[in-house]
Design a protein around this motif. Structure first.
Motif, mmCIF file in Angstrom:
data_model
loop_
_atom_site.group_PDB
_atom_site.id
_atom_site.type_symbol
_atom_site.label_atom_id
_atom_site.label_comp_id
_atom_site.label_asym_id
_atom_site.label_seq_id
_atom_site.Cartn_x
_atom_site.Cartn_y
_atom_site.Cartn_z
ATOM 1 N N LYS A 154 0.829 -1.206 0.000
ATOM 2 C CA LYS A 154 0.000 0.000 0.000
ATOM 3 C C LYS A 154 0.865 1.259 0.000
ATOM 4 O O LYS A 154 0.507 2.286 -0.588
ATOM 5 N N PRO B 55 -13.779 0.628 -0.222
ATOM 6 C CA PRO B 55 -13.262 -0.694 -0.602
ATOM 7 C C PRO B 55 -14.380 -1.624 -1.059
ATOM 8 O O PRO B 55 -15.503 -1.572 -0.551
ATOM 9 N N TYR C 174 -8.786 -2.839 1.800
ATOM 10 C CA TYR C 174 -8.347 -3.285 0.481
ATOM 11 C C TYR C 174 -9.485 -3.855 -0.364
ATOM 12 O O TYR C 174 -10.369 -4.546 0.147
ATOM 13 N N ASP C 175 -9.422 -3.596 -1.663
ATOM 14 C CA ASP C 175 -10.271 -4.300 -2.623
ATOM 15 C C ASP C 175 -9.798 -5.751 -2.749
ATOM 16 O O ASP C 175 -8.599 -6.039 -2.604
ATOM 17 N N ARG D 282 -13.058 5.906 -7.083
ATOM 18 C CA ARG D 282 -13.804 5.211 -6.025
ATOM 19 C C ARG D 282 -12.917 5.065 -4.793
ATOM 20 O O ARG D 282 -11.776 4.613 -4.888
ATOM 21 N N ILE D 283 -13.457 5.392 -3.618
ATOM 22 C CA ILE D 283 -12.658 5.330 -2.393
ATOM 23 C C ILE D 283 -13.164 4.280 -1.399
ATOM 24 O O ILE D 283 -12.460 3.922 -0.458
ATOM 25 N N TYR E 283 -3.208 2.425 -5.051
ATOM 26 C CA TYR E 283 -4.214 1.655 -5.788
ATOM 27 C C TYR E 283 -3.793 0.192 -5.790
ATOM 28 O O TYR E 283 -2.879 -0.217 -6.506
ATOM 29 N N VAL F 97 -5.203 -4.057 -5.270
ATOM 30 C CA VAL F 97 -6.269 -5.063 -5.261
ATOM 31 C C VAL F 97 -5.652 -6.428 -4.949
ATOM 32 O O VAL F 97 -4.583 -6.756 -5.474
ATOM 33 N N GLU G 134 -11.467 1.244 -11.354
ATOM 34 C CA GLU G 134 -12.443 2.008 -10.560
ATOM 35 C C GLU G 134 -11.742 2.847 -9.493
ATOM 36 O O GLU G 134 -12.112 4.007 -9.261
ATOM 37 N N GLN G 135 -10.749 2.265 -8.831
ATOM 38 C CA GLN G 135 -10.003 3.014 -7.811
ATOM 39 C C GLN G 135 -9.314 4.222 -8.420
ATOM 40 O O GLN G 135 -9.402 5.346 -7.904
#
Length: 341
Positions: free
Chosen positions: A137, A320, A155-156, A317-318, A142, A144, A312-313
């Protein structure tokens, strides 16, 4: 469905070579690069039809550099083509969108660090310590995860519901009359987890069997996730005194393929004397003898979905997001399926 002949033609090898590679014949002398090529061709040919039926094309080219950090080495990835399929799903989606994807086969911070500099996003495939997740991170906001969901509030991730998949499959096997069921599974140790990763399938199996009349503890065996591990576990199961189980439920297809070889060497007929079921539905599963009944995991779609989440992030998009993909049993010759299909 692609044939062995199709794979051989595309990979530039003989059909005999393809058959031996897909059945993990350890006596075959072949380079790792050629072996990898055969698995990738098998995946591509198997993957082409659904892609054509539901293609998602776009004329937009995204000037992004994305790194895929893999928790396995290239040779370990070959032992479990499930991860090859995830990677190839990512590669296909990146080609469609004009994204540059770089694979980093390392979880060593000093080794992986230089490769991650300047990346617009990171996709982490596999199981990682929480410390390493935090470090990733820091390298890029960003991020995943695929095949694990370390901290859902941060996290995604893209995963399957392993517990539900195991319980639903065992329920169908129970309906078919199977009662004496063994389990061969694997584990993946990761630094700061309290238990060995990979045990979720084992725990789900034990939970189901105890709820349905008892679990034969000696028939629950764990090792690694490779065909060699499956072979070793089949020998351990055969060494036990008393009757054989009616069915062996395996933690993945690679284990099942190794176990099939071990049981066949002992003269056990499959599925007449012993049935087998795997998990993942890797391309190899349809070419084993007998062909392997397995729980299909949409691994290519896992890779695709990870790329979509990353976009998307980057797009703003914020919150998760966790994507849970379904599974289904694919019935083949290693297990009877009367009344199910």
């Amino acid at each position: 469905m692609a044939t062995i002949k199709d794979i051989a033609a595309a990979a530039g090898v003989s059909t005999a070579t393809v058959s031996r590679v897909l059945n993990y014949d350890n006596t075959l002398s072949i380079s790792e690069a050629k072996r990898k090529r055969i698995f990738e061709v098998a995946e591509q040919l198997d993957y082409a039809s659904p892609r054509k039926r539901a293609a998602r094309r776009t004329n937009q080219s995204l000037s992004l550099n994305v790194a895929m950090v893999h928790f396995l080495s290239p040779s370990q990835e070959l032992d479990d083509p499930y991860y090859i399929a995830i990677r190839m799903g990512m590669e296909q989606r990146c080609r469609e969108l004009g994204i540059t994807l770089q694979t980093v086969y390392s979880t060593d911070e000093k080794e992986a660090g230089p490769a991650l500099r300047g990346m617009n996003g990171i996709i982490a495939v596999g199981k990682f310590s929480l410390q390493f997740c935090d470090w990733l991170k820091q390298q890029c906001p960003y991020l995943v995860f695929v095949d694990s969901s370390p901290t859902e509030s941060i996290y995604d991730s893209v995963v399957i519901d392993v517990v539900t998949a195991v319980h639903q499959t065992l329920s169908q096997l129970w309906q078919l009359g199977y009662r004496n069921i063994a389990y061969l599974g694997g584990h993946e140790p990761v630094a700061d987890f309290d238990t060995l990763l990979g045990e979720q399938r084992r725990k789900a199996f034990i939970e189901f069997m105890r709820d349905h009349g008892g679990c034969h503890e000696d028939w629950v065996i764990t090792d690694g996730f490779s065909p060699c591990s499956g072979y070793r576990m089949s020998q351990r199961l055969l060494a036990l005194t008393g009757e054989l189980p009616e069915l062996v439920f395996c933690g993945n297809d690679s284990i099942a393929i190794g176990a099939i070889r071990g049981f066949q060497e002992a003269g056990i007929r499959i599925p007449e004397q012993l049935a087998l079921v795997g998990i993942n539905d890797i391309p190899t599963a349809q070419y084993t003898f007998p062909s392997l009944t397995t729980v299909k995991v949409y691994s290519e779609m896992m890779g695709e979905s990870a790329i979509d989440l990353l976009i998307e992030q980057i797009g703003g998009r914020i919150v998760p997001k966790k994507v849970v993909l379904p599974t289904q049993v694919v019935w083949r010759d290693s297990c009877r399926s009367e009344g199910i299909r």
